[in-house]
Design an enzyme around this catalytic site. Structure first.
Site, PDB file in Angstrom:
ATOM      1  N   LEU A 246      22.206 -13.825   7.848  1.00  0.00           N
ATOM      2  CA  LEU A 246      22.819 -12.632   7.257  1.00  0.00           C
ATOM      3  C   LEU A 246      24.323 -12.733   7.456  1.00  0.00           C
ATOM      4  O   LEU A 246      24.790 -13.085   8.548  1.00  0.00           O
ATOM      5  CB  LEU A 246      22.314 -11.353   7.937  1.00  0.00           C
ATOM      6  CG  LEU A 246      20.991 -10.749   7.474  1.00  0.00           C
ATOM      7  CD1 LEU A 246      20.667  -9.523   8.327  1.00  0.00           C
ATOM      8  CD2 LEU A 246      21.026 -10.365   5.999  1.00  0.00           C
ATOM      9  N   ASP A 247      25.093 -12.416   6.414  1.00  0.00           N
ATOM     10  CA  ASP A 247      26.546 -12.394   6.544  1.00  0.00           C
ATOM     11  C   ASP A 247      26.967 -11.395   7.613  1.00  0.00           C
ATOM     12  O   ASP A 247      26.257 -10.410   7.858  1.00  0.00           O
ATOM     13  CB  ASP A 247      27.210 -11.991   5.220  1.00  0.00           C
ATOM     14  CG  ASP A 247      27.036 -13.045   4.138  1.00  0.00           C
ATOM     15  OD1 ASP A 247      26.825 -14.212   4.492  1.00  0.00           O
ATOM     16  OD2 ASP A 247      27.116 -12.689   2.949  1.00  0.00           O
ATOM     17  N   PRO A 248      28.135 -11.592   8.240  1.00  0.00           N
ATOM     18  CA  PRO A 248      28.619 -10.611   9.224  1.00  0.00           C
ATOM     19  C   PRO A 248      28.685  -9.186   8.673  1.00  0.00           C
ATOM     20  O   PRO A 248      28.374  -8.220   9.375  1.00  0.00           O
ATOM     21  CB  PRO A 248      30.014 -11.141   9.576  1.00  0.00           C
ATOM     22  CG  PRO A 248      29.911 -12.614   9.366  1.00  0.00           C
ATOM     23  CD  PRO A 248      29.008 -12.787   8.179  1.00  0.00           C
TER      24      PRO A 248
END
Length: 297
Positions: free
Chosen positions: A39-41
């Site tokens: 998951l992206d930040p």
């Protein structure tokens, strides 16, 4: 001794997936931790974490379909196709006004089903051995090849219109490898106004739901799913006898038993409820594709 298991974590915004893995290692006192899908930040939501021997299951979970809720901002394009990038284009009021609810719905319909999608250039896809986002940050031009993905659901939940942008809350169910940022970009392009993602939350990975996840501050002592329970949420189950379990664990085939399998990958579970491993058909026989450690608790 740390028992193998699958931990469901609700990742907060601002942390990388690797940050969550690092915290899980500390909380459980083991280095053997991995996750099934980054998951992206900026994104929040479900991370499926494997601990000890259960990391062997992650390869079977990572390809599962996923569900997301997201907010797409129409009227502004960014360098990263999300809110972390710099704005590169802003739509004029007339163009924005032309993006009616009916047009938005029509273009979303075009992005539903089996589609060809060019991933965002700021992605983790490797180009000649380096992540695409590293190349972009180094000032390189990156063009990624289109890939076939399936968007099985792309529904509008709410639309909010402002003077300089339209925010559209959506829910998306899709195949693994689908980029929600790319959907936001492509919707904006199709409407002629540009678009990017301002919020993203993963709520489901295959048979795992964020409602069952723990938050990042409660990892220590968190309940994990046993390998057998996790596997049963991922694939069909084949109950085997103690003798069959022993044979499979020792690398032997179950001769002439392939008709018992209901799918290409099946979880074999012994009479004690322990996961023997993942089995597959090999001709008319059943053979182990992956064996779990015998000690699971």
């Amino acid at each position: 001794m740390v028992s193998p298991g699958i931990l469901l974590v609700d990742k907060p915004g601002g942390l990388t997936s690797h940050d969550v893995v690092a915290r899980t290692r500390r909380a459980f006192g083991t280095r053997k931790v991995g996750h099934a899908g980054t998951l992206d930040p900026m994104a929040t939501g479900l991370l499926v974490i494997g601990i000890e021997g259960a990391t062997r299951l992650l390869t079977y979970i990572v390809g599962a379909d996923k569900t997301y809720t997201a907010t797409i901002r129409l009227g502004v394009s960014t360098t990263t196709d999300d809110a972390e990038g710099e704005p590169v284009r802003t739509a004029d009021p007339a163009a924005l006004a032309s993006a009616t609810d009916a047009r938005i719905a029509a273009e979303i319909a075009e992005l539903t089903g089996a589609i060809s999608q060019v991933p965002s250039s700021v992605s983790a896809i490797k180009v000649d051995g380096r992540r695409a986002y590293d190349r972009v940050r180094a000032g390189e031009e990156v063009e990624l090849a289109a890939r076939q993905v399936t968007v099985s659901r792309f529904d509008v939940l709410e639309t909010r219109r402002g003077s300089d942008a339209i925010d559209v809350d959506v829910v998306v169910e899709c195949s693994s490898g689908t980029y929600i940022r790319a959907l936001a970009r492509d919707l904006g392009e199709a409407l002629g106004v540009g678009g990017h993602l301002t919020a993203l939350r993963r709520t489901r990975v295959g048979g795992f739901d964020v409602a069952d996840a723990v938050d990042i501050d409660h990892l220590a002592g968190a309940q994990t799913l046993s390998p057998a329970e996790a596997a049963s949420r991922t694939m069909p189950v084949l109950e085997v006898t103690a003798d069959e379990a022993r044979d499979l664990r020792h690398g032997k085939r179950l001769l002439g038993q392939a008709a018992r399998l209901k799918a290409s990958e099946v979880a074999a579970v012994d009479p004690d409820g322990l996961l023997v491993g993942v089995v597959e058909a090999r001709g008319r026989d059943i053979k182990s594709a992956m064996n779990m450690p015998e000690v699971q608790g």
